[in-house]
Write a protein that holds these residues in place. Structure first.
Motif, PDB file in Angstrom:
ATOM      1  N   MET A 190      43.378  42.457  48.314  1.00  0.00           N
ATOM      2  CA  MET A 190      43.296  43.606  47.393  1.00  0.00           C
ATOM      3  C   MET A 190      44.685  43.930  46.839  1.00  0.00           C
ATOM      4  SD  MET A 190      40.309  46.079  48.975  1.00  0.00           S
ATOM      5  CE  MET A 190      40.756  46.086  50.690  1.00  0.00           C
ATOM      6  N   ALA A 191      45.701  43.838  47.695  1.00  0.00           N
ATOM      7  CA  ALA A 191      47.070  44.127  47.248  1.00  0.00           C
ATOM      8  C   ALA A 191      47.515  43.081  46.229  1.00  0.00           C
ATOM      9  CB  ALA A 191      48.011  44.150  48.450  1.00  0.00           C
ATOM     10  N   GLU A 192      47.223  41.824  46.525  1.00  0.00           N
ATOM     11  CA  GLU A 192      47.589  40.724  45.629  1.00  0.00           C
ATOM     12  C   GLU A 192      46.870  40.859  44.271  1.00  0.00           C
ATOM     13  OE1 GLU A 192      49.570  38.192  45.788  1.00  0.00           O
ATOM     14  OE2 GLU A 192      48.738  36.621  44.487  1.00  0.00           O
ATOM     15  N   ALA A 193      45.611  41.246  44.326  1.00  0.00           N
ATOM     16  CA  ALA A 193      44.812  41.363  43.093  1.00  0.00           C
ATOM     17  C   ALA A 193      45.420  42.394  42.141  1.00  0.00           C
ATOM     18  CB  ALA A 193      43.373  41.737  43.437  1.00  0.00           C
ATOM     19  N   ARG A 194      45.985  43.446  42.709  1.00  0.00           N
ATOM     20  CA  ARG A 194      46.563  44.526  41.883  1.00  0.00           C
ATOM     21  C   ARG A 194      47.750  44.046  41.058  1.00  0.00           C
ATOM     22  NH1 ARG A 194      43.452  48.968  41.527  1.00  0.00           N
ATOM     23  NH2 ARG A 194      42.563  49.564  43.515  1.00  0.00           N
ATOM     24  N   THR A 195      48.478  43.066  41.597  1.00  0.00           N
ATOM     25  CA  THR A 195      49.750  42.711  40.967  1.00  0.00           C
ATOM     26  C   THR A 195      49.731  41.374  40.222  1.00  0.00           C
ATOM     27  OG1 THR A 195      50.463  41.734  43.061  1.00  0.00           O
ATOM     28  CG2 THR A 195      51.145  44.006  42.648  1.00  0.00           C
ATOM     29  N   CYS A 196      48.665  40.585  40.392  1.00  0.00           N
ATOM     30  CA  CYS A 196      48.750  39.204  39.895  1.00  0.00           C
ATOM     31  C   CYS A 196      48.413  39.045  38.413  1.00  0.00           C
ATOM     32  CB  CYS A 196      47.899  38.265  40.746  1.00  0.00           C
ATOM     33  SG  CYS A 196      46.134  38.542  40.572  1.00  0.00           S
ATOM     34  N   GLY A 197      47.912  40.096  37.775  1.00  0.00           N
ATOM     35  CA  GLY A 197      47.678  40.013  36.336  1.00  0.00           C
ATOM     36  C   GLY A 197      46.401  39.288  35.918  1.00  0.00           C
ATOM     37  N   VAL A 198      45.535  38.986  36.877  1.00  0.00           N
ATOM     38  CA  VAL A 198      44.302  38.256  36.556  1.00  0.00           C
ATOM     39  C   VAL A 198      43.144  39.209  36.243  1.00  0.00           C
ATOM     40  CG1 VAL A 198      42.523  36.712  37.541  1.00  0.00           C
ATOM     41  CG2 VAL A 198      44.963  36.249  37.949  1.00  0.00           C
ATOM     42  N   TYR A 199      43.189  40.411  36.837  1.00  0.00           N
ATOM     43  CA  TYR A 199      42.004  41.279  36.809  1.00  0.00           C
ATOM     44  C   TYR A 199      42.150  42.421  35.810  1.00  0.00           C
ATOM     45  CZ  TYR A 199      41.121  38.309  40.649  1.00  0.00           C
ATOM     46  OH  TYR A 199      40.953  37.160  41.389  1.00  0.00           O
ATOM     47  N   ASP A 200      41.179  42.466  34.889  1.00  0.00           N
ATOM     48  CA  ASP A 200      41.185  43.492  33.842  1.00  0.00           C
ATOM     49  C   ASP A 200      40.601  44.792  34.361  1.00  0.00           C
ATOM     50  OD1 ASP A 200      41.811  41.729  31.387  1.00  0.00           O
ATOM     51  OD2 ASP A 200      40.254  40.645  32.471  1.00  0.00           O
ATOM     52  N   ARG A 201      39.718  44.683  35.352  1.00  0.00           N
ATOM     53  CA  ARG A 201      39.036  45.891  35.811  1.00  0.00           C
ATOM     54  C   ARG A 201      38.772  45.806  37.311  1.00  0.00           C
ATOM     55  NH1 ARG A 201      35.363  50.049  33.543  1.00  0.00           N
ATOM     56  NH2 ARG A 201      35.554  49.128  31.499  1.00  0.00           N
ATOM     57  N   PHE A 202      38.987  46.918  37.989  1.00  0.00           N
ATOM     58  CA  PHE A 202      38.671  47.032  39.411  1.00  0.00           C
ATOM     59  C   PHE A 202      37.420  47.898  39.522  1.00  0.00           C
ATOM     60  CE2 PHE A 202      42.893  45.581  39.238  1.00  0.00           C
ATOM     61  CZ  PHE A 202      43.079  44.820  40.374  1.00  0.00           C
ATOM     62  N   ILE A 203      36.366  47.316  40.050  1.00  0.00           N
ATOM     63  CA  ILE A 203      35.077  48.009  40.099  1.00  0.00           C
ATOM     64  C   ILE A 203      34.787  48.410  41.539  1.00  0.00           C
ATOM     65  CG2 ILE A 203      32.589  47.746  39.752  1.00  0.00           C
ATOM     66  CD1 ILE A 203      33.198  45.865  37.432  1.00  0.00           C
ATOM     67  N   VAL A 204      34.669  49.712  41.761  1.00  0.00           N
ATOM     68  CA  VAL A 204      34.352  50.190  43.113  1.00  0.00           C
ATOM     69  C   VAL A 204      32.841  50.094  43.308  1.00  0.00           C
ATOM     70  CG1 VAL A 204      34.448  52.137  44.706  1.00  0.00           C
ATOM     71  CG2 VAL A 204      36.340  51.729  43.108  1.00  0.00           C
ATOM     72  N   ASN A 205      32.443  49.345  44.325  1.00  0.00           N
ATOM     73  CA  ASN A 205      31.010  49.139  44.570  1.00  0.00           C
ATOM     74  C   ASN A 205      30.468  50.257  45.461  1.00  0.00           C
ATOM     75  OD1 ASN A 205      28.470  48.094  44.732  1.00  0.00           O
ATOM     76  ND2 ASN A 205      29.030  46.442  46.145  1.00  0.00           N
ATOM     77  N   ASP A 206      30.391  51.464  44.880  1.00  0.00           N
ATOM     78  CA  ASP A 206      29.828  52.578  45.650  1.00  0.00           C
ATOM     79  C   ASP A 206      28.305  52.571  45.548  1.00  0.00           C
ATOM     80  OD1 ASP A 206      30.011  53.158  42.963  1.00  0.00           O
ATOM     81  OD2 ASP A 206      31.182  54.988  43.214  1.00  0.00           O
ATOM     82  N   THR A 207      27.828  52.472  44.302  1.00  0.00           N
ATOM     83  CA  THR A 207      26.387  52.345  44.085  1.00  0.00           C
ATOM     84  C   THR A 207      26.182  51.063  43.311  1.00  0.00           C
ATOM     85  OG1 THR A 207      26.389  54.723  43.775  1.00  0.00           O
ATOM     86  CG2 THR A 207      24.360  53.564  43.174  1.00  0.00           C
ATOM     87  N   LEU A 208      25.290  50.212  43.786  1.00  0.00           N
ATOM     88  CA  LEU A 208      25.160  48.894  43.181  1.00  0.00           C
ATOM     89  C   LEU A 208      24.828  48.967  41.687  1.00  0.00           C
ATOM     90  CD1 LEU A 208      25.238  45.853  43.572  1.00  0.00           C
ATOM     91  CD2 LEU A 208      22.805  45.935  44.130  1.00  0.00           C
TER      92      LEU A 208
END
Ligand code: 5GP
Length: 203
Positions: free
Chosen positions: A167-185
């Motif tokens: 999760m830490a790596e994903a924040r900084t690597c520049g690959v992900y446009d959106r972080f989706i919290v899976n609270d309700t499917l």
């Protein structure tokens, strides 16, 4: 070697997230929600688990088969693969040809892969989009890892620690446009669909 996929409406979408966050469920729901979606079935050397369907969830191959496909050739450092990576001591990879064929046909190509793989795909295909699925909380992630009844408590703790790093790596690597919290499917799937539609409209 990079490929420009900005022509046409083919879109490569990297879907990543720690195990237990629900990324497979979201990726599969996205596939059903988008009529032109094509889900890339990865090759892996890990043994099939209960409920794994060969050819649908993964293509289960031997270490030798994987190594042959991964042998670098001139102009293709990953061999037949678009990307491959080692996860928990097993190898996982995405074959290049079917991805390219489906992008050329203008489809949404869903790549459910880890962050290492996501970085390789993004380097090869800068127009690829990425979504990262997050669990609603650390407690929820632990509870989901335990509920799968797939791993020992030791393995669960290792996966949990790996999830934190990923999760830490994903924040900084520049690959992900959106972080989706899976609270309700349903909400998480709707958000993923909206991301895809937004990107396609913007092209
Ligand atoms: P699992 O064995 O639990 O199905 O998957 C373990 C991890 O491998 C997950 O994070 C999953 O996203 C990742 N993975 C699955 N297929 C691929 C692939 O083709 N390439 C890469 N890099 N990772 C993959």
């Amino acid at each position: 070697m990079t490929t420009d996929w900005s022509e046409g409406k083919g879109l490569a979408l990297i879907v990543s997230g720690p195990s237990g966050a629900g990324k497979t469920t979201i990726a599969r729901a996205l596939e059903r929600a988008c009529p032109d979606a094509w889900f890339s079935v990865s090759l892996t050397t890990r043994p099939p688990g209960p409920g794994d369907r060969d050819g649908l969830d993964y293509r289960f191959v031997s270490e030798e088969q994987f190594a042959t496909l991964a042998t670098p050739t001139p102009g293709s450092p990953m061999g037949e693969f678009l990307e491959h990576a080692g996860v928990y001591g097993r190898r996982y990879g995405t074959l290049r040809a079917p991805v390219e064929d489906n992008l050329r046909a203008g489809r949404l190509v869903i790549l459910e892969i880890d962050v290492q793989g996501g970085k390789i795909v993004k380097a090869a295909m800068p127009h690829a989009a990425g979504v990262f699925v997050l669990p609603p909380s650390d407690d929820a992630l632990l509870a989901r890892l335990r509920a799968r009844r797939r791993d020992s408590e030791d393995a669960i703790q290792r996966r949990f620690a790996a999830a934190q790093r990923e999760m830490a790596e994903a924040r900084t690597c520049g690959v992900y446009d959106r972080f989706i919290v899976n609270d309700t499917l349903d909400r998480a799937v709707a958000e993923a669909v909206e991301v895809v539609q937004g990107i396609r409209r913007g092209r």
